[in-house]
Write a protein that holds these residues in place. Structure first.
Motif, short mmCIF file in Angstrom:
data_model
loop_
_atom_site.label_atom_id
_atom_site.label_comp_id
_atom_site.label_asym_id
_atom_site.label_seq_id
_atom_site.Cartn_x
_atom_site.Cartn_y
_atom_site.Cartn_z
N GLN A 73 1.02 -1.29 0.10
CA GLN A 73 -0.20 -0.19 -0.19
C GLN A 73 0.62 1.02 -0.40
O GLN A 73 0.71 2.07 -0.41
N ASP A 74 1.92 1.07 0.55
CA ASP A 74 2.59 2.78 0.32
C ASP A 74 3.84 3.04 -0.85
O ASP A 74 4.47 3.50 -0.48
N LEU A 75 3.50 1.14 -1.78
CA LEU A 75 4.77 1.86 -3.22
C LEU A 75 2.90 2.35 -4.64
O LEU A 75 3.28 1.88 -5.30
N VAL A 76 1.86 2.27 -3.31
CA VAL A 76 0.88 2.00 -4.59
C VAL A 76 0.43 3.38 -4.81
O VAL A 76 -0.06 4.32 -4.02
N LEU A 77 0.49 4.29 -6.21
CA LEU A 77 0.02 5.37 -6.35
C LEU A 77 -1.09 6.16 -6.53
O LEU A 77 -1.71 6.75 -5.73
N GLY A 78 -1.88 4.81 -7.82
CA GLY A 78 -2.82 5.21 -7.96
C GLY A 78 -3.49 3.75 -8.29
O GLY A 78 -2.36 2.61 -8.81
N GLY A 111 -8.41 5.88 -10.93
CA GLY A 111 -7.65 6.48 -9.84
C GLY A 111 -5.99 6.78 -10.29
O GLY A 111 -5.49 6.79 -9.08
N LEU A 112 -5.94 5.93 -11.12
CA LEU A 112 -4.72 5.93 -11.70
C LEU A 112 -4.15 7.34 -11.86
O LEU A 112 -4.56 8.62 -12.12
N ARG A 113 -2.69 7.94 -10.66
CA ARG A 113 -2.41 8.96 -10.24
C ARG A 113 -1.06 8.34 -10.56
O ARG A 113 -0.35 7.48 -9.91
N ARG A 172 -7.67 4.50 -2.86
CA ARG A 172 -6.41 3.57 -3.19
C ARG A 172 -5.95 2.48 -2.16
O ARG A 172 -5.09 1.69 -2.51
N LYS A 173 -5.85 3.36 -0.89
CA LYS A 173 -5.82 2.44 0.22
C LYS A 173 -6.61 1.07 0.02
O LYS A 173 -6.65 0.41 1.39
N LEU A 174 -7.98 1.74 0.39
CA LEU A 174 -9.01 0.42 0.43
C LEU A 174 -9.46 -0.77 0.16
O LEU A 174 -9.46 -1.23 0.46
N PHE A 175 -8.54 -0.59 -1.19
CA PHE A 175 -8.52 -1.30 -1.87
C PHE A 175 -6.94 -2.18 -1.94
O PHE A 175 -6.51 -3.54 -2.05
#
Length: 464
Positions: free
Chosen positions: A157-162, A175-177, A189-192
């Motif tokens: 989750q810390d490596l996902v930007l979007g 939500g790709l950012r 994004r962290k919810l998923f």
């Protein structure tokens, strides 16, 4: 027209599979195996959305699946007649933006392939785990994977930007950012991340990359008891701080199993001990002498009596030898026979005391039960695995009691019964029993708010 016919027309013979499904329908630990309606293998996000829309129309549930390396049975259906949705054909790696150190990838990209693509650009994606040759990015996001370098780089989750996600009603959330800071409301994004496919299907992700280290040093160390294990880890974290990329541990029990069952595996040090520490330090600076830094820190640790033996890897081959000892812990135990896996986390300071005091409690339940704890010394994540007594065919009727005792002890000291593998199907009842009822209620409310028809991966994380 039947659902099967509509899916076949939508996806074609390669995309809709109703035979040769053995590799999809059974989980890695062979806990669950049910005959699905078929395996959907879409090629695009739009096709994923259409599959979900059809599933809603016919009232058939979907189990999203990545590399199917889950250890909690989250990637296989709970009953027959469901759709397995495999992301394996969605495997495109986008252009790597070296100026901002990020990349957008499809959910079906295999972790090892991303490692290779990043390395070609002088970058790294810092998630490392034993299944990286088969594990897929979507599955790693769904389980919020950690791995051996989470101490430095964080969880998935810390490596996902979007993210791009197909929601349970078939809508697509884009939500790709590619920005680190985005506080425009709830952190969706962290919810998923960690939702295990229960709230939607991740189809693409924007991920953080990091500069490739210019220097690295690795050491294998021996300690003589569990207290020394914790004290050595604390000393190393304080002395080497931000240079540490991995801080792992294994115990004599696991080493014995690995050396017994893997004849080509060699122990490279003169002394054996109760436990072993594997430390790796890295830097992107060309001005830091890491081997010298590590050697000086270890010199102090020896002087203070924290270590009884150890060595710094002299080359890449020796580094690989050190790492293989840690990485073969699961394989050694698998080859020994039946096992019960527990992926738990405890406060780092409690690692030694937890391991020491749990052994007699479990032996009282099943005399002679063998315990193999290993894992991540830097963050408290213990893979606390059990083998039956020598000569026993299994655990008899004690399996549930053993696991419940472990999980209860973990929760009592402020730990977690699921550190990095998720709850899946196998731990839902334990979570219902041991976790705060309000917490479980909120999770059920989130599930039903996004998936009122319970289409997405029913039986995972929460019941109903």
């Amino acid at each position: 027209m039947r659902l099967e016919d509509e899916l076949a027309a939508l996806l074609g013979p390669i995309g809709w599979q109703t035979d040769d499904m053995a590799g999809y329908q059974c989980d890695w630990l062979k806990m669950q195996a049910h005959d699905p309606l078929g395996v959907a293998r879409p090629k695009t996000t739009q096709q994923v959305a259409q599959v979900v829309t059809l599933a809603n129309r016919y009232g058939v549930s979907i189990t999203p699946q990545g590399g199917n390396t889950s250890l909690c049975a989250a990637a296989v259906p709970e009953t027959g007649g469901q759709i397995i949705l495999s992301l394996s054909r969605m495997n495109t790696i986008g252009d790597i933006a070296g100026d901002v150190d990020c990349v957008t990838v499809d959910a079906g990209v295999v972790l090892a392939s991303l490692h290779d693509a990043a390395a070609d650009q002088g970058l790294i994606f810092p998630i490392h785990l034993g299944a990286e040759g088969t594990a897929q990015i979507g599955g790693l996001i769904a389980t919020n994977a950690g791995g051996s370098h989470a101490l430095r780089y964080g969880m998935m989750q810390d490596l996902v930007l979007g993210l791009e996600v197909v929601l349970p009603d078939g809508q697509i959330w884009n939500g790709l950012r590619s920005v680190l800071k985005d506080n425009a409301g709830y952190q969706l994004r962290k919810l998923f991340c960690g939702a295990e496919g229960t709230l939607g299907i991740v189809t693409r992700a924007s991920l953080r990359l990091f500069p490739m280290p210019k220097s690295r040093a690795t050491a294998l160390l021996v300690v003589d008891d569990m207290d020394a294990l914790v004290n050595a880890g604390q000393f190393l974290r304080r002395d080497l701080g931000e240079f540490i990329s991995a801080l792992e541990f294994l115990t004599e029990a696991g080493l014995d199993l690995a050396l017994h069952h893997l004849p080509d595996l060699k122990f490279p040090l003169e002394s054996r001990g109760a436990a072993y520490v594997l430390i790796e330090v890295e830097t992107t600076s060309g001005h830091v002498d890491l081997p010298d830094l590590l050697e000086k820190a270890l010199g102090v640790a020896f002087e203070e009596g924290l270590l009884v033996d150890g060595a710094i890897a002299a080359n890449d081959a020796q580094r690989a030898t050190f790492w293989r000892l840690r990485e073969e812990m699961p394989e050694g135990q698998r080859l020994e026979g039946p096992q019960i896996k527990h992926d738990i986390s405890v406060p780092v300071a409690c690692i030694g005391s937890f391991i020491t005091r749990m052994a007699p409690r479990l032996d009282a339940i099943l005399p002679g039960v063998r315990i193999n704890p290993f894992g991540h010394l830097g963050d408290g994540n213990i893979h606390y695995n059990l083998s039956p007594p020598i000569g026993a065919a299994g655990f008899g009727d004690r399996k549930g009691e053993l696991s419940q005792t472990i999980y209860r002890a973990v929760e009592e000291i402020g730990g977690s019964l699921a550190a990095e593998h998720g709850l899946g199907r196998s731990k839902v009842n334990h979570a219902d029993t041991l976790r705060c009822p309000v917490e479980r209620m909120v999770m059920r409310q989130l599930k039903h708010a996004l998936d009122p028809a319970v289409i997405m991966n029913p039986g995972v994380i929460v019941h109903g």
